[in-house]
Design a protein around this motif. Structure first.
Motif, PDB file in Angstrom:
ATOM      1  N   ASP A 178       0.818  -1.216   0.000  1.00  0.00           N
ATOM      2  CA  ASP A 178       0.000   0.000   0.000  1.00  0.00           C
ATOM      3  C   ASP A 178       0.847   1.260   0.000  1.00  0.00           C
ATOM      4  N   LYS A 179       1.979   1.190  -0.669  1.00  0.00           N
ATOM      5  CA  LYS A 179       2.846   2.362  -0.834  1.00  0.00           C
ATOM      6  C   LYS A 179       2.838   2.753  -2.302  1.00  0.00           C
ATOM      7  N   GLU A 180       3.249   3.970  -2.558  1.00  0.00           N
ATOM      8  CA  GLU A 180       3.202   4.479  -3.923  1.00  0.00           C
ATOM      9  C   GLU A 180       4.590   4.884  -4.393  1.00  0.00           C
ATOM     10  N   LEU A 181       4.924   4.494  -5.620  1.00  0.00           N
ATOM     11  CA  LEU A 181       6.179   4.911  -6.228  1.00  0.00           C
ATOM     12  C   LEU A 181       5.968   6.283  -6.857  1.00  0.00           C
ATOM     13  N   PRO A 182       6.723   7.284  -6.417  1.00  0.00           N
ATOM     14  CA  PRO A 182       6.541   8.626  -6.986  1.00  0.00           C
ATOM     15  C   PRO A 182       7.044   8.682  -8.432  1.00  0.00           C
ATOM     16  N   ASP A 183       6.551   9.637  -9.182  1.00  0.00           N
ATOM     17  CA  ASP A 183       6.993   9.820 -10.572  1.00  0.00           C
ATOM     18  C   ASP A 183       8.437  10.287 -10.642  1.00  0.00           C
ATOM     19  N   ASP A 184       8.876  10.973  -9.609  1.00  0.00           N
ATOM     20  CA  ASP A 184      10.214  11.558  -9.575  1.00  0.00           C
ATOM     21  C   ASP A 184      11.246  10.503  -9.163  1.00  0.00           C
ATOM     22  N   ASP A 185      12.142  10.175 -10.077  1.00  0.00           N
ATOM     23  CA  ASP A 185      13.161   9.162  -9.772  1.00  0.00           C
ATOM     24  C   ASP A 185      14.203   9.645  -8.769  1.00  0.00           C
ATOM     25  N   SER A 186      14.193  10.930  -8.457  1.00  0.00           N
ATOM     26  CA  SER A 186      15.156  11.422  -7.457  1.00  0.00           C
ATOM     27  C   SER A 186      14.614  11.269  -6.033  1.00  0.00           C
ATOM     28  N   ALA A 187      13.430  10.689  -5.897  1.00  0.00           N
ATOM     29  CA  ALA A 187      12.829  10.486  -4.567  1.00  0.00           C
ATOM     30  C   ALA A 187      13.727   9.598  -3.709  1.00  0.00           C
ATOM     31  N   GLN A 188      13.875   9.984  -2.458  1.00  0.00           N
ATOM     32  CA  GLN A 188      14.692   9.224  -1.517  1.00  0.00           C
ATOM     33  C   GLN A 188      13.946   7.955  -1.082  1.00  0.00           C
ATOM     34  N   LEU A 189      14.655   6.845  -1.042  1.00  0.00           N
ATOM     35  CA  LEU A 189      14.041   5.573  -0.673  1.00  0.00           C
ATOM     36  C   LEU A 189      13.468   5.612   0.741  1.00  0.00           C
ATOM     37  N   ARG A 190      14.156   6.300   1.637  1.00  0.00           N
ATOM     38  CA  ARG A 190      13.659   6.402   3.023  1.00  0.00           C
ATOM     39  C   ARG A 190      12.302   7.099   3.078  1.00  0.00           C
ATOM     40  N   GLU A 191      12.138   8.091   2.222  1.00  0.00           N
ATOM     41  CA  GLU A 191      10.880   8.851   2.219  1.00  0.00           C
ATOM     42  C   GLU A 191       9.708   8.024   1.715  1.00  0.00           C
ATOM     43  N   ILE A 192       9.967   7.110   0.795  1.00  0.00           N
ATOM     44  CA  ILE A 192       8.860   6.320   0.241  1.00  0.00           C
ATOM     45  C   ILE A 192       8.728   4.967   0.943  1.00  0.00           C
ATOM     46  N   GLY A 193       9.626   4.683   1.869  1.00  0.00           N
ATOM     47  CA  GLY A 193       9.528   3.440   2.637  1.00  0.00           C
ATOM     48  C   GLY A 193      10.015   2.211   1.908  1.00  0.00           C
ATOM     49  N   PHE A 194      10.942   2.397   0.978  1.00  0.00           N
ATOM     50  CA  PHE A 194      11.519   1.270   0.245  1.00  0.00           C
ATOM     51  C   PHE A 194      12.737   0.782   1.012  1.00  0.00           C
ATOM     52  N   ARG A 195      12.627  -0.422   1.585  1.00  0.00           N
ATOM     53  CA  ARG A 195      13.668  -0.944   2.473  1.00  0.00           C
ATOM     54  C   ARG A 195      14.534  -1.982   1.765  1.00  0.00           C
ATOM     55  N   SER A 196      15.544  -2.444   2.459  1.00  0.00           N
ATOM     56  CA  SER A 196      16.455  -3.430   1.865  1.00  0.00           C
ATOM     57  C   SER A 196      15.713  -4.723   1.517  1.00  0.00           C
ATOM     58  N   LEU A 197      14.747  -5.081   2.332  1.00  0.00           N
ATOM     59  CA  LEU A 197      13.946  -6.265   2.029  1.00  0.00           C
ATOM     60  C   LEU A 197      13.155  -6.067   0.730  1.00  0.00           C
TER      61      LEU A 197
END
Length: 83
Positions: free
Chosen positions: A21-40
């Motif tokens: 239930d998370k969303e990938l932003p259109d901006d590829d410069s988005a920080q992974l921490r901000e979007i909740g994309f973890r190592s897993l």
């Protein structure tokens, strides 16, 4: 090897995030921490890329440490496919 394009990998990344239930932003410069994309999540994405290409991706921890943005993930996986 059936290489995936940057756009195809981005679509897979979007699927990984949508499953949580998370969303990938259109901006590829988005920080992974901000979007909740973890190592897993990265591991799941790498497995999806492997499933699609039929090839194992070999990477090490130092290579992962430089990844901070969506663009970094896409660049990293595109580079891995070309090795």
């Amino acid at each position: 090897m059936n290489e995936l394009s940057r756009a195809q990998i981005r679509d897979l990344m979007d699927q990984v995030l949508k499953n949580q239930d998370k969303e990938l932003p259109d901006d590829d410069s988005a920080q992974l921490r901000e979007i909740g994309f973890r190592s897993l999540d990265f591991s799941e994405l790498a497995l999806r890329v492997e499933d699609e290409t039929g090839e194992e991706l070999n990477f090490d921890a130092p290579g992962l440490r430089r990844i901070a943005t969506v663009s970094d993930v896409l660049d990293f996986l595109v580079e891995l496919q070309q090795q």
